[in-house]
Design an enzyme around this catalytic site. Structure first.
Site, PDB file in Angstrom:
ATOM      1  N   GLU A 246       0.885  -1.165   0.000  1.00  0.00           N
ATOM      2  CA  GLU A 246       0.000   0.000   0.000  1.00  0.00           C
ATOM      3  C   GLU A 246       0.915   1.204   0.000  1.00  0.00           C
ATOM      4  OE1 GLU A 246      -1.933   3.088   0.337  1.00  0.00           O
ATOM      5  OE2 GLU A 246      -1.512   2.681   2.448  1.00  0.00           O
ATOM      6  N   CYS A 280      -2.372   8.283   4.254  1.00  0.00           N
ATOM      7  CA  CYS A 280      -2.482   7.865   2.849  1.00  0.00           C
ATOM      8  C   CYS A 280      -3.891   8.108   2.322  1.00  0.00           C
ATOM      9  CB  CYS A 280      -2.098   6.397   2.696  1.00  0.00           C
ATOM     10  SG  CYS A 280      -3.107   5.273   3.668  1.00  0.00           S
TER      11      CYS A 280
END
Length: 481
Positions: A246, A280
């Site tokens: 990720e 994020c």
């Protein structure tokens, strides 16, 4: 006293030490933390393989009890460990406490999943043969976790790894070692084989690189930047090691002409500046319909200017400091870049002085930006957000999708038709409707598209795809006598 690494089941000093200071108050030394050496990594990898075989043979309820104990202790100590997390990482205490509690929920969720590992069976296309399909542990899993959610992100990787019968070698980010040691202490004292779980604190370029290049590692799960992720993938492919990554993002929140503007401003402020923008899932692009642009901007700027920036542990703090001097300098460089590109800095984007010396910065809003500007193409990981004016829903959707990333996106609208069309056509792994782009549940899949993610999804039942490997058995039992 120096905090140690957990190597092959033993707490050991390393080849050197790292200093850890509070970004809210640089006079506050949190501690010294050992940095593992290459030989220690090799030793703990060898031990992990043996421990994994032992762990995979544990009964389901025995594994379940281990994960439940870890989760319950994290939740019970959320205030204590949340204080430590906020102290070393800089997020306000409420966020730190909430993160530790959520980490506990990851473990209790996967404790239950220990009992739900149910396979499939089928009849073969050949007579007299039955087929059995099951999932087995992938083996030794390297967990490389970031500093922005030092306990939660690590936990949503470690918990499923253990649930599905694997050994774990954890390399946390060097900026948040105290939280890593605290979690390791909780895990290490459980009923697990010696060496099943290891903590190897050290620099990414040395210990991290050696870990991802090791043929003794069966799978690597990573959260961090795109360049580092690509480097990990390049190293992993040499051994055909399984990877799950990720990485970056450039999440957009679209505010349409029928939006509740008070709601939209609240969502944008929380999404852009929660965690000091170091998420994020942060809302770094605000795509706003021209008919409500000025009214929305007024609310957004007023909200940003009103935010209380201060010490993470002080009551009333809404935004803490940036994590480090390097991150602060990078953030301020993006402010100058935005100005040079022709964007208007409506507020913030400046270093702040506070009673305690720390890495404080005011939340910044850029106006008159275009989606082609670097500040709208690159992940800044800063308390900075950019407003992009559009003339229609179609233009808003096209702008949302015009990015190399694809983690989260959101829309603020009262139209069911627009919301449903957006849900189907936004090219992101997560879509939110009248909610912030940040904030996800632990029991459902998480991940993105494009440069944001690579490999199987994280969280929920989807995690099994990464942490296990499938075995198909064909059985011919013959005829009964």
């Amino acid at each position: 006293m120096t905090k140690l690494n957990l190597i092959a089941g033993e707490w050991l000093a390393g080849e050197n030490e790292l200093e850890n200071r509070n970004p809210s108050d640089l006079s506050d030394l949190i501690g010294m933390f050992a940095q593992a050496g290459p030989d220690q990594l090799d030793t703990t990898l060898d031990r992990a393989r043996l421990a994994q075989t032992e762990w995979s043979a544990y009964g389901l309820e025995r594994k379940q009890a281990v994960l439940m104990n870890i989760g319950n202790e994290l939740m019970a100590r959320a205030e204590e460990l949340g204080t430590l997390l906020s102290r070393e990482e800089g997020k306000p205490f409420a966020e730190g406490k909430g993160e530790v509690y959520r980490a506990g929920q990851f473990f209790t969720y996967y404790a239950a999943e220990c009992l739900r590992q149910i396979g499939e069976n089928a009849d073969s296309v050949r007579d007299g043969i039955e087929v059995d399909v099951r999932r087995e542990p992938v083996g030794v899993v390297a967990v490389i976790s970031p500093w922005n959610f030092p306990t939660a992100t690590a936990s949503w990787k470690i918990a499923p790894a253990l649930c599905y019968g694997n050994a774990v070698i954890w390399k946390p980010a060097n900026m948040t070692p105290a939280s890593a040691v605290a979690l390791t202490e909780i895990i290490e004292k459980q009923d697990i084989p010696k060496g099943l779980f290891s903590l190897v604190m050290g620099a990414g370029r040395s210990i991290g690189q050696r870990l991802v290049e090791s043929p003794k590692v069966n799978a690597i799960t990573f959260t961090g930047s795109v360049p580092v992720g690509k480097g990990i993938a390049s190293a992993a492919i040499q051994n055909l090691t399984k990877v799950q990554m990720e990485m970056g993002s450039k999440n957009a929140l679209a505010v349409l002409d029928d939006a509740d503007l008070d709601l939209a401003a609240t969502l944008a402020l929380g999404g852009a500046f929660g965690g000091t923008g170091q998420k994020c899932t942060a809302s770094s692009r605000l795509i706003v319909h021209e008919s409500v642009h000025d009214a929305f901007v007024d609310k957004l700027v007023a909200g940003a200017e009103a935010m209380k920036v201060g010490h993470a542990l002080e009551k009333g703090t809404q935004m803490g400091p940036v994590v480090s001097a390097e991150q602060l300098q990078e953030n301020l460089s993006y402010v100058e870049l935005g100005k040079s590109e022709g964007a208007e800095l409506a507020c913030g984007g400046k270093r702040l002085e506070r009673p305690h010396e720390g890495f404080y910065m005011s939340p910044g809003v850029f106006l008159n930006t275009t989606n082609g500007m670097r500040i709208n193409r690159e992940e800044m990981f800063a308390p900075l957000t950019c407003v992009i004016k559009v003339g229609s829903y179609d233009e808003a959707l096209a702008t949302v999708n015009d990015t190399n990333f694809g983690l989260t996106s959101g829309i603020v609208t009262k139209s069911l038709a627009r919301a449903n069309h957006f849900r189907r056509n936004a090219r992101t792994g997560v879509v939110t409707i009248n909610l912030p782009t940040a904030g996800t549940d632990y029991h459902v899949p998480f991940g993105g598209r494009g440069d944001s993610s690579y490999g199987p999804r994280e969280q929920g039942k989807a995690a099994a795809e990464f942490y296990t490997t499938v075995k198909t058995a064909y059985i011919s039992a013959g005829s009964p006598d």
